[in-house]
Write a protein that holds these residues in place. Structure first.
Motif, PDB file in Angstrom:
ATOM      1  N   SER A 137      -8.841  18.542  -6.457  1.00  0.00           N
ATOM      2  CA  SER A 137      -9.305  18.115  -7.494  1.00  0.00           C
ATOM      3  C   SER A 137      -8.286  17.554  -8.304  1.00  0.00           C
ATOM      4  O   SER A 137      -8.691  16.240  -9.055  1.00  0.00           O
ATOM      5  N   GLN A 138      -7.124  17.977  -8.493  1.00  0.00           N
ATOM      6  CA  GLN A 138      -6.036  17.481  -9.206  1.00  0.00           C
ATOM      7  C   GLN A 138      -5.564  16.006  -8.737  1.00  0.00           C
ATOM      8  O   GLN A 138      -5.115  15.142  -9.544  1.00  0.00           O
ATOM      9  N   ARG A 139      -5.487  16.084  -7.369  1.00  0.00           N
ATOM     10  CA  ARG A 139      -5.281  14.929  -6.531  1.00  0.00           C
ATOM     11  C   ARG A 139      -6.234  13.847  -6.930  1.00  0.00           C
ATOM     12  O   ARG A 139      -5.754  12.663  -6.976  1.00  0.00           O
ATOM     13  N   GLY A 196      -5.420   7.613  -1.096  1.00  0.00           N
ATOM     14  CA  GLY A 196      -5.808   8.980  -1.153  1.00  0.00           C
ATOM     15  C   GLY A 196      -5.540   9.875   0.062  1.00  0.00           C
ATOM     16  O   GLY A 196      -4.856  11.028   0.009  1.00  0.00           O
ATOM     17  N   GLY A 197      -5.620   9.150   1.231  1.00  0.00           N
ATOM     18  CA  GLY A 197      -5.449   9.946   2.382  1.00  0.00           C
ATOM     19  C   GLY A 197      -3.980  10.438   2.533  1.00  0.00           C
ATOM     20  O   GLY A 197      -3.528  11.449   3.016  1.00  0.00           O
ATOM     21  N   ARG A 198      -3.163   9.387   2.234  1.00  0.00           N
ATOM     22  CA  ARG A 198      -1.719   9.554   2.427  1.00  0.00           C
ATOM     23  C   ARG A 198      -1.153  10.514   1.413  1.00  0.00           C
ATOM     24  O   ARG A 198       0.016  10.909   1.469  1.00  0.00           O
ATOM     25  N   ILE A 199      -1.766  11.131   0.350  1.00  0.00           N
ATOM     26  CA  ILE A 199      -1.381  11.999  -0.610  1.00  0.00           C
ATOM     27  C   ILE A 199      -2.389  13.068  -0.363  1.00  0.00           C
ATOM     28  O   ILE A 199      -2.235  14.238  -1.377  1.00  0.00           O
ATOM     29  N   VAL A 231       0.732  -1.264  -0.112  1.00  0.00           N
ATOM     30  CA  VAL A 231      -0.025  -0.013   0.220  1.00  0.00           C
ATOM     31  C   VAL A 231       0.871   1.296   0.017  1.00  0.00           C
ATOM     32  O   VAL A 231       0.786   2.222  -0.791  1.00  0.00           O
ATOM     33  N   GLU A 232       1.608   1.264   1.020  1.00  0.00           N
ATOM     34  CA  GLU A 232       2.797   2.401   0.969  1.00  0.00           C
ATOM     35  C   GLU A 232       3.493   2.637  -0.504  1.00  0.00           C
ATOM     36  O   GLU A 232       3.969   3.563  -0.805  1.00  0.00           O
ATOM     37  N   GLU A 233       3.886   1.474  -1.146  1.00  0.00           N
ATOM     38  CA  GLU A 233       4.450   1.666  -2.549  1.00  0.00           C
ATOM     39  C   GLU A 233       3.536   2.189  -3.422  1.00  0.00           C
ATOM     40  O   GLU A 233       3.944   3.194  -4.337  1.00  0.00           O
ATOM     41  N   LEU A 234       2.288   2.090  -3.307  1.00  0.00           N
ATOM     42  CA  LEU A 234       1.310   2.927  -4.449  1.00  0.00           C
ATOM     43  C   LEU A 234       1.426   4.253  -3.894  1.00  0.00           C
ATOM     44  O   LEU A 234       1.193   5.027  -4.875  1.00  0.00           O
ATOM     45  N   VAL A 235       1.308   4.511  -2.625  1.00  0.00           N
ATOM     46  CA  VAL A 235       1.405   5.906  -2.276  1.00  0.00           C
ATOM     47  C   VAL A 235       2.469   6.677  -2.771  1.00  0.00           C
ATOM     48  O   VAL A 235       2.456   7.845  -3.109  1.00  0.00           O
ATOM     49  N   ARG A 236       3.886   6.019  -2.464  1.00  0.00           N
ATOM     50  CA  ARG A 236       5.073   6.616  -2.979  1.00  0.00           C
ATOM     51  C   ARG A 236       5.007   6.725  -4.589  1.00  0.00           C
ATOM     52  O   ARG A 236       5.299   8.056  -4.975  1.00  0.00           O
ATOM     53  N   THR A 237       4.598   5.930  -5.346  1.00  0.00           N
ATOM     54  CA  THR A 237       4.448   6.201  -6.769  1.00  0.00           C
ATOM     55  C   THR A 237       3.530   7.433  -6.972  1.00  0.00           C
ATOM     56  O   THR A 237       3.872   8.376  -7.828  1.00  0.00           O
ATOM     57  N   LEU A 238       2.256   7.309  -6.294  1.00  0.00           N
ATOM     58  CA  LEU A 238       1.424   8.579  -6.708  1.00  0.00           C
ATOM     59  C   LEU A 238       1.979   9.818  -6.094  1.00  0.00           C
ATOM     60  O   LEU A 238       1.905  11.018  -6.998  1.00  0.00           O
ATOM     61  N   GLN A 239       2.719   9.745  -5.048  1.00  0.00           N
ATOM     62  CA  GLN A 239       3.270  11.218  -4.585  1.00  0.00           C
ATOM     63  C   GLN A 239       4.197  11.691  -5.491  1.00  0.00           C
ATOM     64  O   GLN A 239       4.397  12.736  -5.606  1.00  0.00           O
ATOM     65  N   SER A 240       5.068  10.749  -6.255  1.00  0.00           N
ATOM     66  CA  SER A 240       5.959  11.175  -7.001  1.00  0.00           C
ATOM     67  C   SER A 240       5.368  11.844  -8.239  1.00  0.00           C
ATOM     68  O   SER A 240       6.099  12.415  -9.190  1.00  0.00           O
ATOM     69  N   ARG A 241       4.088  11.777  -8.683  1.00  0.00           N
ATOM     70  CA  ARG A 241       3.271  12.268  -9.592  1.00  0.00           C
ATOM     71  C   ARG A 241       2.631  13.308  -9.688  1.00  0.00           C
ATOM     72  O   ARG A 241       1.987  14.018 -10.414  1.00  0.00           O
ATOM     73  N   VAL A 242       2.387  13.587  -8.132  1.00  0.00           N
ATOM     74  CA  VAL A 242       1.668  14.765  -8.059  1.00  0.00           C
ATOM     75  C   VAL A 242       2.365  16.080  -7.412  1.00  0.00           C
ATOM     76  O   VAL A 242       3.251  15.790  -6.647  1.00  0.00           O
ATOM     77  N   HIS A 243       2.115  16.916  -8.084  1.00  0.00           N
ATOM     78  CA  HIS A 243       2.829  18.416  -7.818  1.00  0.00           C
ATOM     79  C   HIS A 243       2.514  18.791  -6.336  1.00  0.00           C
ATOM     80  O   HIS A 243       1.264  18.674  -6.150  1.00  0.00           O
ATOM     81  N   SER A 254     -13.068   1.041  -1.777  1.00  0.00           N
ATOM     82  CA  SER A 254     -13.404   2.475  -1.128  1.00  0.00           C
ATOM     83  C   SER A 254     -12.160   2.432   0.035  1.00  0.00           C
ATOM     84  O   SER A 254     -11.425   3.450   0.165  1.00  0.00           O
ATOM     85  N   LEU A 255     -12.006   1.442   0.687  1.00  0.00           N
ATOM     86  CA  LEU A 255     -11.032   1.450   2.006  1.00  0.00           C
ATOM     87  C   LEU A 255      -9.803   1.705   1.250  1.00  0.00           C
ATOM     88  O   LEU A 255      -8.767   2.508   1.823  1.00  0.00           O
ATOM     89  N   LEU A 256      -9.231   0.841   0.298  1.00  0.00           N
ATOM     90  CA  LEU A 256      -7.829   1.076  -0.622  1.00  0.00           C
ATOM     91  C   LEU A 256      -7.866   2.486  -0.914  1.00  0.00           C
ATOM     92  O   LEU A 256      -6.905   3.185  -0.887  1.00  0.00           O
ATOM     93  N   TYR A 257      -9.003   3.071  -1.625  1.00  0.00           N
ATOM     94  CA  TYR A 257      -9.089   4.451  -2.157  1.00  0.00           C
ATOM     95  C   TYR A 257      -8.727   5.581  -0.948  1.00  0.00           C
ATOM     96  O   TYR A 257      -7.987   6.154  -1.186  1.00  0.00           O
TER      97      TYR A 257
END
Length: 291
Positions: free
Chosen positions: A76-78, A129-132, A58-70, A122-125
């Motif tokens: 809304s963008q997130r 999402g909460g971590r970004i 799960v944390e790996e998903l977060v890190r990947t997404l964080q690297s893509r979000v300014h 929803s739980l995964l979302y």
């Protein structure tokens, strides 16, 4: 009948994991880690589950997404980035073909197979999402769990089971009307959009699993789920009655008797009291013979 089922010591989840889930359930709301709780629940079916490994996923998903979000991106963008990553790129989707497969309710299997049901998607979302930085909250909407997010322009309701789409009031009215069998007002819909607490989300996940196992008469699987539900809401009469029924199926007379007696104590005017009283009498006879 007893040959059909494992012994009671076999149907209980591993002690340490069960104790940890009890700690999560009984602890403060703000301390609940939904991903950990969902994985602990999954140990009833996967006793050797490596929880730390799946939390790291799960944390790996977060890190990947964080690297893509300014860093300056707004909510809304997130949300758009989250939807693009989880659903378009990784392919997480609704398992409509086999909705009642219990694997859909086990977060480890959702991560492996990338399919699930509303509550687990929803739980995964929410966890990712909460971590970004998204202020996501669960919504126990009738028939279909949803997620909401407060934006500067107002609250948006999202459906991770449908790829994270945004639902307007008219969409929600239609959905609720289908569940209730008639038209519903905007005010009624608004009253259904309260935030679900983390423990409420855990309880809904457990009740989904309970319903799935009772539907398929997998009583050995349903029993530990009922244990956790009752640990969360100890004096819910129907949960005690249902566990008593399972104990009776598993030929555990004393345990069934205790649950039925507590059920009648909590619900003296219940509609099925004659049936439950008959069961109590028969179980008392069985217990007397054992003594």
């Amino acid at each position: 009948m007893s040959a059909r089922y494992p012994s009671l010591t076999e149907v209980r989840p591993a002690g340490v994991r069960s104790e940890r889930l009890q700690q999560v359930i009984s602890g403060p709301e703000e301390a609940v880690d939904l991903a950990e709780a969902a994985l602990l629940i999954a140990t009833h079916a996967y006793p050797d589950l490596d929880i730390a490994h799946h939390l790291a996923r799960v944390e790996e998903l977060v890190r990947t997404l964080q690297s893509r979000v300014h860093p300056d991106s707004g909510p809304s963008q997130r949300i758009l980035a989250l939807n693009e990553y989880l659903f378009a790129e990784l392919g997480f989707a609704a398992n409509e073909e086999d909705y009642y497969d219990p694997r859909n309710s086990c977060l480890n299997q959702v991560l492996d197979r990338r399919v699930g049901i509303p509550i687990t998607l929803s739980l995964l979302y929410m966890e990712v999402g909460g971590r970004i930085g998204l202020p996501l909250q669960g919504v126990s909407f009738p028939g279909h769990f949803l997620v909401k997010c407060a934006l500067p322009e107002g609250t948006v309701v999202l459906d991770p089971y449908s790829g994270g789409i945004s639902l307007g009031v008219a969409d929600l009215q239609k959905r609720l009307g289908e569940v209730r069998g008639g038209e519903v007002s905007r005010a009624i819909v608004a009253g259904m959009l309260g935030a679900a607490g983390k423990k409420e989300i855990i309880l809904r996940l457990l009740r989904n699993l309970k319903a799935i196992y009772l539907r398929s008469q997998q009583f050995d699987r349903a029993l530990p789920i009922l244990d956790w539900i009752i640990a969360t809401v100890p004096d819910q009469p129907l949960e005690l009655r249902d566990r008593g029924m399972i104990y009776q199926e598993l030929e555990c007379s004393r345990a069934a008797l205790a649950d039925f007696e507590r059920y009648l104590e909590l619900s003296p005017g219940c509609e099925d009291r004659d049936d439950i009283r008959s069961r109590v009498v028969e179980l008392q006879r069985q217990s007397a013979r054992l003594n």
